[in-house]
Enzyme design. Structure first.
Site, PDB file in Angstrom:
ATOM      1  N   GLY A  96     -34.130  24.172   9.459  1.00  0.00           N
ATOM      2  CA  GLY A  96     -34.354  25.066   8.467  1.00  0.00           C
ATOM      3  C   GLY A  96     -35.656  24.968   7.553  1.00  0.00           C
ATOM      4  O   GLY A  96     -36.226  25.886   7.442  1.00  0.00           O
ATOM      5  N   HIS A  97     -36.000  23.733   7.431  1.00  0.00           N
ATOM      6  CA  HIS A  97     -37.442  23.286   6.783  1.00  0.00           C
ATOM      7  C   HIS A  97     -38.559  24.121   7.746  1.00  0.00           C
ATOM      8  O   HIS A  97     -39.388  24.573   7.313  1.00  0.00           O
ATOM      9  CB  HIS A  97     -37.706  21.794   6.816  1.00  0.00           C
ATOM     10  N   ARG A 100     -28.152  16.778   4.039  1.00  0.00           N
ATOM     11  CA  ARG A 100     -27.203  15.929   3.513  1.00  0.00           C
ATOM     12  C   ARG A 100     -26.033  15.856   4.828  1.00  0.00           C
ATOM     13  O   ARG A 100     -25.167  15.005   4.720  1.00  0.00           O
ATOM     14  CB  ARG A 100     -26.234  16.248   2.390  1.00  0.00           C
TER      15      ARG A 100
END
Lengths: 311, 311
Positions: B41-42, B218
């Protein structure tokens, strides 16, 4: 001897573009934020700025975000052409006057009416009153509660926010603030530190008229009689400084004496506080560099003044 | 194929100096703020940034200002060397990793202890807890109260403040935020508008693992069993989107169905809201572009997800 007329820019994109062009040429930029109706005090800020940078931008903008709806926004004095004339008299000159129309008007998107509806009943500043969707505020949460912040709870929120906006638009290297607004100067310093702005904040000394009254755009609202009485402020500040030099260090006695003198002259005290020059905490005894800050009403005019006392 | 190792900068003055040097050479800079422990995602945010600017800065900093003392700051995962390896895999490459140690440490002047004493009992974030004098916060006063802001009242204050700091340190032309944190993206857009930052904010699409779970640092805390159950979030979001396409536009029914499915799987709902894509106001009926936002706990792990629904 008048300098060339400064470039007058009202559009924020144009302002940023000018700054970026100048910086790309290696030039440094000083910003002097003002609300106009300039006097010698403002001009001294510009002279201070000229010591630090090659180019100088003066902003003239009466910031509605720091006025509450019951304050004097609508009667705040203005004289734009007079201001330009005064700026042209500054040796060294001013390059740009940034004179925006409304820095809280972002155009009306579909959602503004709704946003505004959601906040009904929460009108605390003249910006929220006009209802154009501005909702981001910079808060210096401890310092903003002191001095003028007590009687004007939204004042420093508005100041910190407009200075952030001006820093982001003008992108200066240096910004000059007057030590007349002592807490404002400290709040901007703290904000620049806490938010990591790449701007150096310079404090410039308070200027007085020959009779001793601290220079202020609001002085124009004083009648001759009120002005004579308002001199009690500066006179008692000088007296307090002298008394301290003679060994009087009890803050309560120093304050009582000043309050008495100002009330005697017909003034209504808003606050009279002797605080630490660094953290602006109340002092009971002058045992470190202090500043005596006063705000008082004469008629409908609220005046502020202060005196640094270095023991 | 690995790119060259990015320059790693931890000092903020050095960071700003690098940016200013690059800009003086006419180069444009993109910023991707992260809290590290990077995933695909990053990397997709970085790929988005590469479309807009010549140079890319990725910041890796777990911001204590957005955690309250009872939240998971101390267990937030990190893997700096792994992050660098991942960044080197991005085609086009990352120029700088800004990796500061503590962005709220300003050195301890004489007044910090006193400042801190004044604020005793007002510890709301992990920054205030550490007591180092930071007191300036940026508040997006309406939007910050929505979605995650309800259960994490200081969260968006911390986000807006750290992004302001990063903007002032890195001085980017473009900054990329993931639409996974939908409200965060909207809050940064609003803040940039309201504070006149000279930065273009770009939103980048939410990324999912192959099983449908929204990517998050997370996720590593989920057991295999919890992860299987957590898929109920994305599954019910897709189901809601499909139901809307079939004509179901009643928000209460859509939400009830999703809440039921997540609870059935053992999740604890924090919020499930269907809001206007623009102003994030609650909708009762999907009659305009909407976004369905969910936060739920599986064990000790709080997950968020969302789905844009365009009717």
């Amino acid at each position: 001897m008048a300098n060339q007329e400064p470039l007058i820019i009202s559009d924020k994109d144009e302002m940023r573009k000018w700054s970026r062009t100048m910086r790309s040429q290696g030039k440094s930029i000083g910003l002097v934020p003002t609300m106009g109706f300039l006097h010698q005090g403002h001009l001294s800020l510009i002279q201070e700025s000229l010591k630090h940078t090659q180019l100088t931008v003066v902003s003239i903008y009466v910031n509605p975000g720091q006025f509450s709806p019951n304050e004097d926004l609508s009667t705040y004095p203005s004289d734009f052409l007079g201001d330009i004339r005064k700026l042209m008299s500054v040796p060294g000159g001013v390059n740009v006057v940034f004179h925006p129309k409304d820095l809280y008007d972002y155009g009306k998107g579909d959602d503004y009416e709704k946003m505004n509806g959601r906040e009904k009943g929460k009108i605390v500043s003249c910006v929220e009153k006009s209802g154009i969707g501005h909702e981001t505020w910079v808060r210096v949460e401890n310092l903003e509660k002191g001095l003028c912040g007590k009687s004007r709870p939204i004042f420093f929120r508005g100041v910190a926010t407009i200075v952030t906006k001006l820093f982001n638009i003008v992108e200066p290297d240096v910004a000059v603030f007057g030590k007349k607004d002592y807490l404002q100067w400290k709040i901007i310093q703290r904000m620049v530190r806490d938010l990591d702005f790449g701007v150096k904040v310079v404090g410039s000394e308070l200027m007085r008229d020959e009779d001793g009254l601290a220079m202020s755009s609001r002085n124009v609202h004083l009648s001759l009689d009120q002005r004579a009485k308002a001199l009690s402020i500066s006179k008692s500040l000088f007296k307090a400084k002298f008394a301290t030099e003679q060994g009087q260090v009890d803050c309560k006695e120093l304050k009582d004496s000043l309050i008495h003198a100002i009330q005697e002259a017909g003034g209504k005290i808003d606050y009279a506080e002797i605080v630490d020059q660094e953290n602006l905490e109340d002092l009971t005894e002058i045992n470190r560099p202090a500043v005596f800050c006063v705000a008082a009403w004469f008629g409908n005019v609220r005046l502020i003044d202060n005196m640094e006392i270095n023991v």
